[in-house]
Write an enzyme that holds these catalytic residues in place. Structure first.
Site, PDB file in Angstrom:
ATOM      1  N   SER A 227       0.948  -1.176  -0.147  1.00 23.23           N
ATOM      2  CA  SER A 227      -0.031   0.047   0.078  1.00 23.23           C
ATOM      3  C   SER A 227       1.036   1.135  -0.012  1.00 23.23           C
ATOM      4  O   SER A 227       1.970   1.383   0.518  1.00 23.23           O
ATOM      5  CB  SER A 227      -1.112  -0.276   1.235  1.00 23.23           C
ATOM      6  N   GLY A 229      -0.563   4.644   0.140  1.00 25.99           N
ATOM      7  CA  GLY A 229      -1.196   6.011   0.472  1.00 25.99           C
ATOM      8  C   GLY A 229      -1.993   6.373  -0.619  1.00 25.99           C
ATOM      9  O   GLY A 229      -2.657   5.934  -1.374  1.00 25.99           O
ATOM     10  N   THR A 230      -1.460   7.957  -0.914  1.00 24.14           N
ATOM     11  CA  THR A 230      -2.256   8.535  -1.979  1.00 24.14           C
ATOM     12  C   THR A 230      -2.055   8.073  -3.356  1.00 24.14           C
ATOM     13  O   THR A 230      -2.633   8.378  -4.337  1.00 24.14           O
ATOM     14  CB  THR A 230      -1.892   9.994  -2.062  1.00 24.14           C
ATOM     15  N   GLU A 231      -0.841   7.124  -3.688  1.00 25.28           N
ATOM     16  CA  GLU A 231      -0.555   6.604  -4.813  1.00 25.28           C
ATOM     17  C   GLU A 231      -1.367   5.255  -5.053  1.00 25.28           C
ATOM     18  O   GLU A 231      -1.139   4.191  -5.992  1.00 25.28           O
ATOM     19  CB  GLU A 231       0.960   6.169  -5.074  1.00 25.28           C
ATOM     20  N   GLY A 232      -2.028   4.609  -4.138  1.00 22.68           N
ATOM     21  CA  GLY A 232      -2.985   3.445  -4.020  1.00 22.68           C
ATOM     22  C   GLY A 232      -1.997   2.411  -3.483  1.00 22.68           C
ATOM     23  O   GLY A 232      -1.640   2.329  -2.534  1.00 22.68           O
ATOM     24  N   GLY A 258      -5.867   0.032   6.002  1.00 20.99           N
ATOM     25  CA  GLY A 258      -4.857  -1.208   5.368  1.00 20.99           C
ATOM     26  C   GLY A 258      -5.520  -2.276   5.674  1.00 20.99           C
ATOM     27  O   GLY A 258      -5.329  -3.185   5.086  1.00 20.99           O
ATOM     28  N   ASP A 259      -6.071  -2.453   7.097  1.00 23.52           N
ATOM     29  CA  ASP A 259      -6.912  -3.842   7.334  1.00 23.52           C
ATOM     30  C   ASP A 259      -8.034  -3.918   6.632  1.00 23.52           C
ATOM     31  O   ASP A 259      -8.386  -5.236   6.110  1.00 23.52           O
ATOM     32  CB  ASP A 259      -7.268  -3.857   8.854  1.00 23.52           C
TER      33      ASP A 259
END
Length: 322
Positions: A227, A229-232, A258-259
């Protein structure tokens, strides 16, 4: 509905105290606008999201008997089968300070201490989980357990034919990645910083990150999802290398996003989705979680809409754009 046997493991759950405030300035008094308590911890959050999706799930792990009420209520309300081992202690509290702009500061309090005997009891609760089952092992380990505690659970399950989806960090992740090929997890979902810390090298360059994921797949891990963040997120397996990006990110607490992605991966594996569809499912779960406080997903209709809006492209395009 998937026919797979679904389980989650939470060795160190927590009560999440989420405090809303305008802004947090260290050293100054902060006045809260809101506060809520949610039963949480990664394994609990995954089980909760899977239950919201409408699939049967059993939760294993360790839980403090002294403050179990919120957990029991969550399990009962969502139909989560409770196989957790009770300890004569209290489950920890994690404080989440959520500012109006979306920034979250975590203060994780110490929790119960566990022993090798307690880990053996968790192993026994998983003894009937075998071939074909999907098991997530998520989150930190309580004090008192060896660094390889989660890895030992992974190895025992993998050697019985279960597919383990692992979301741990630090020394426990390092121990799991050092397992023999027949004992490795089926999938892992670190974020970029967790993978950097585990591998002890900088992965800020896209090419270096992808190379690290490919190396883990070559070692025998079926799926590496990272993961960003803002980049998927990126999803690397032998059959496909993809990047998934939601069209728009929701505003709200990132606690449990994330979970939720882990739960989406499990839901996709349980339905035997193609790689691109699995990436979209996992991303939709994560974005959907951002819209709700606590470990909860929106309804299936909303998740389906989010899923159809996720942009999934070959990793080569993401690398070229970087």
């Amino acid at each position: 509905m998937p026919a797979a046997d679904l389980h989650t493991v939470a060795l160190n759950p927590a009560i999440d105290l989420t405090v809303g405030l305008a802004t947090l300035t260290p050293g100054e008094v902060a006045r809260a606008r809101s506060a809520r308590h949610d039963p949480g911890g990664k394994g609990v959050n995954v089980a909760s999201c899977l239950a919201d999706w409408g699939v049967p799930v059993t939760i294993h792990g360790l839980l403090g008997a002294e403050n179990e009420t919120r957990f029991k209520a969550l399990f009962a309300a969502k139909g989560i089968a409770d196989a957790m081992i009770r300890l004569p202690q209290s489950t920890r509290t994690n404080i989440k300070l959520l500012e109006d702009g979306g920034r979250t500061t975590d203060v994780n309090l110490p929790g119960f201490s566990a022993s090798a005997r307690d880990l053996a009891a968790v192993q026994q609760s998983l003894a009937t989980v075998g071939a074909g089952a999907l098991v997530t092992i998520s989150g930190s380990q309580p004090q008192g357990l060896e660094d390889d505690a989660s890895a030992r659970l992974v190895a025992a399950l993998a050697r019985r034919g279960a597919r383990v989806v692992l979301d741990v960090s630090g020394a426990p992740l390092r121990a799991a990645l050092a397992l023999a090929p027949d004992a490795l997890p089926h999938a892992i979902k670190p974020n970029r910083h967790e993978l950097e810390a585990c591998l002890r090298r900088d992965l800020s360059a896209r090419g270096d990150l992808v190379a690290a994921a490919r190396d883990l797949v070559a070692r025998g891990i079926g799926l590496v999802a990272v993961s960003l963040g803002t980049e998927g997120a990126i999803f690397v397996s032998r059959g496909a290398e993809l990047q998934a990006m939601p069209v728009a990110l929701s505003h709200g607490s990132t606690v449990g996003a994330g979970d939720a992605m882990v739960a989406g991966i499990v839901a996709g594996l349980a339905e035997d989705l193609a790689p691109a569809a699995l990436a979209a499912r996992a991303t939709a779960f994560a974005v959907g979680k951002l819209r709700n406080a606590g470990p909860h997903l929106p309804d299936r209709t909303e998740i389906r809409a989010l899923e159809s809006a996720v942009v999934v492209r070959p990793l080569t395009e993401w690398l070229a754009a970087g």
